[in-house]
Design a protein around this motif. Structure first.
Motif, PDB file in Angstrom:
ATOM      1  N   GLU A  31       0.834  -1.197   0.000  1.00 37.43           N
ATOM      2  CA  GLU A  31       0.000   0.000   0.000  1.00 37.43           C
ATOM      3  C   GLU A  31       0.871   1.251   0.000  1.00 37.43           C
ATOM      4  O   GLU A  31       1.913   1.285   0.630  1.00 37.43           O
ATOM      5  N   THR A  68      -9.136   9.362  -3.720  1.00 41.69           N
ATOM      6  CA  THR A  68     -10.454   9.311  -4.348  1.00 41.69           C
ATOM      7  C   THR A  68     -10.343   9.555  -5.848  1.00 41.69           C
ATOM      8  O   THR A  68     -10.943   8.835  -6.646  1.00 41.69           O
ATOM      9  N   ASP A 103      -8.630   6.551  -7.495  1.00 40.16           N
ATOM     10  CA  ASP A 103      -9.523   5.391  -7.520  1.00 40.16           C
ATOM     11  C   ASP A 103     -10.540   5.501  -8.652  1.00 40.16           C
ATOM     12  O   ASP A 103     -10.753   4.550  -9.391  1.00 40.16           O
ATOM     13  N   SER A 137     -10.309   3.056 -11.851  1.00 40.73           N
ATOM     14  CA  SER A 137     -11.403   2.118 -12.062  1.00 40.73           C
ATOM     15  C   SER A 137     -11.998   2.254 -13.461  1.00 40.73           C
ATOM     16  O   SER A 137     -12.242   1.259 -14.138  1.00 40.73           O
ATOM     17  N   ASN A 184     -18.240   2.924  -8.650  1.00 35.84           N
ATOM     18  CA  ASN A 184     -16.879   2.660  -8.189  1.00 35.84           C
ATOM     19  C   ASN A 184     -16.810   1.393  -7.345  1.00 35.84           C
ATOM     20  O   ASN A 184     -15.834   0.647  -7.419  1.00 35.84           O
ATOM     21  N   CYS A 185     -17.839   1.122  -6.541  1.00 32.82           N
ATOM     22  CA  CYS A 185     -17.872  -0.124  -5.762  1.00 32.82           C
ATOM     23  C   CYS A 185     -17.831  -1.334  -6.697  1.00 32.82           C
ATOM     24  O   CYS A 185     -17.072  -2.276  -6.468  1.00 32.82           O
ATOM     25  N   HIS A 231     -14.384  -1.459  -8.416  1.00 31.87           N
ATOM     26  CA  HIS A 231     -13.352  -1.899  -7.466  1.00 31.87           C
ATOM     27  C   HIS A 231     -13.451  -3.401  -7.219  1.00 31.87           C
ATOM     28  O   HIS A 231     -12.444  -4.102  -7.132  1.00 31.87           O
ATOM     29  N   ASP A 251     -10.904  -4.225 -10.229  1.00 36.12           N
ATOM     30  CA  ASP A 251      -9.685  -4.119  -9.435  1.00 36.12           C
ATOM     31  C   ASP A 251      -9.473  -5.328  -8.529  1.00 36.12           C
ATOM     32  O   ASP A 251      -8.384  -5.527  -8.002  1.00 36.12           O
ATOM     33  N   LEU A 278     -10.910  -5.965  -5.531  1.00 37.50           N
ATOM     34  CA  LEU A 278     -10.886  -5.668  -4.103  1.00 37.50           C
ATOM     35  C   LEU A 278     -12.014  -6.399  -3.375  1.00 37.50           C
ATOM     36  O   LEU A 278     -13.081  -6.621  -3.936  1.00 37.50           O
ATOM     37  N   GLU A 294     -12.042  -4.146   1.764  1.00 37.56           N
ATOM     38  CA  GLU A 294     -11.054  -3.238   1.171  1.00 37.56           C
ATOM     39  C   GLU A 294     -11.746  -2.031   0.526  1.00 37.56           C
ATOM     40  O   GLU A 294     -11.266  -0.899   0.635  1.00 37.56           O
ATOM     41  N   ILE A 295     -12.876  -2.271  -0.113  1.00 37.15           N
ATOM     42  CA  ILE A 295     -13.637  -1.174  -0.725  1.00 37.15           C
ATOM     43  C   ILE A 295     -14.157  -0.243   0.369  1.00 37.15           C
ATOM     44  O   ILE A 295     -14.079   0.980   0.247  1.00 37.15           O
ATOM     45  N   ARG A 309     -11.374   1.883   1.588  1.00 39.61           N
ATOM     46  CA  ARG A 309     -10.972   2.855   0.574  1.00 39.61           C
ATOM     47  C   ARG A 309     -11.975   4.000   0.474  1.00 39.61           C
ATOM     48  O   ARG A 309     -11.599   5.155   0.311  1.00 39.61           O
TER      49      ARG A 309
END
Length: 188
Positions: free
Chosen positions: A97, A106, A109, A113, A146-147, A150, A154, A156, A160-161, A164
Motif C-alpha cells: 500500500e 479518491t 480510484d 477504475s 466505483n464499488c 473496485h 480491481d 478488491l 477493502e472497498i 478505501r
C-alpha cells in the motif's frame, strides 16, 4: 487459432480435463490463456506474477475440473473464478500500500477504475458486452459504480472497498448488491 467464445464448449473441455485428456487443457489454454492473463494482470499489475498465476490456474483447472458443477454457473465463469481467486490471494499476500491524501486517493480510484474497465473491455474484445454494460454502468451513482468497478475490475474485497471509500462495510455490501441488480435489469 481459438474458436469464438460462442463456439467453444467449455463444459465439454472441463469434462475432458476431469477424464485426464491433456489435449483438453491445451485447448482451454489456447482458447482463454490470453484473456486469463489480461484479467490477472488487471488484478496483480505485474507481468511475471500474472504469468505464474495463470500457470497455477491451469494446474488448478486440470486438478479440480471434476469439481465443476454446471448447476452453480457456467464452465467459462468457473475457469475465470479459479484464476481470479488465485490473483486476489496473491495481492492479499503481498499487501503493498502507498499512502496518499484522501482527495488524491479518491481521484486516483475513480480514474483507475474507469481506465481499468476500458482496458478490460478492449483486452477481451467484448465490444457487444461493453457496449451494453457501459451505459448501464454510467446510470449508477458514481460511488456505487466505483464499488462495482473496485470489486470486479480491481479485485478488491468488500472490506477493502469499505476502507478505501471510508464507508461502513454493510453499506458497501448493500451498494454492490443493489448495483448488480440494477445492472442485471438494465442488461435484460
Amino acid at each position: 487459432m481459438p474458436a469464438s467464445t460462442a463456439d467453444f464448449d467449455y463444459q465439454a473441455a472441463l469434462l475432458a480435463c476431469a477424464a485426464g485428456e491433456r489435449a483438453a487443457l491445451q485447448q482451454l489454454y489456447e482458447q482463454e490463456g490470453a484473456r486469463l492473463l489480461g484479467v490477472v494482470m488487471r488484478i496483480v499489475r505485474d507481468q511475471a506474477l500474472a504469468e505464474d498465476i495463470v500457470h497455477d490456474a491451469c494446474v488448478n483447472i486440470w486438478t479440480r475440473a471434476a469439481s465443476f458443477n454446471p448447476a452453480l454457473g457456467s464452465a467459462r465463469g468457473w475457469i475465470y473464478s479459479v484464476a481470479r481467486n488465485l490473483a486476489l490471494n496473491a495481492v492479499r499476500d503481498a499487501r503493498r500500500e502507498i499512502t496518499v491524501d484522501d482527495d488524491t486517493a479518491t481521484a486516483l480510484d475513480a480514474q483507475a477504475s474507469l481506465e481499468a474497465w476500458q482496458d478490460m473491455a478492449d483486452a477481451f474484445a467484448w465490444q457487444a458486452s461493453a457496449g451494453r454494460i457501459g451505459p448501464c454502468l454510467e446510470r449508477l451513482e458514481p460511488v456505487r459504480r466505483n464499488c462495482i468497478l473496485h470489486a470486479y475490475v480491481d479485485g478488491l474485497s468488500h472490506s477493502e472497498i469499505a476502507r478505501r471509500l471510508e464507508a461502513p462495510l454493510g453499506t458497501v455490501k448493500a451498494w454492490i448488491k443493489r448495483s448488480l441488480a440494477a445492472l442485471r435489469e438494465c442488461l435484460s
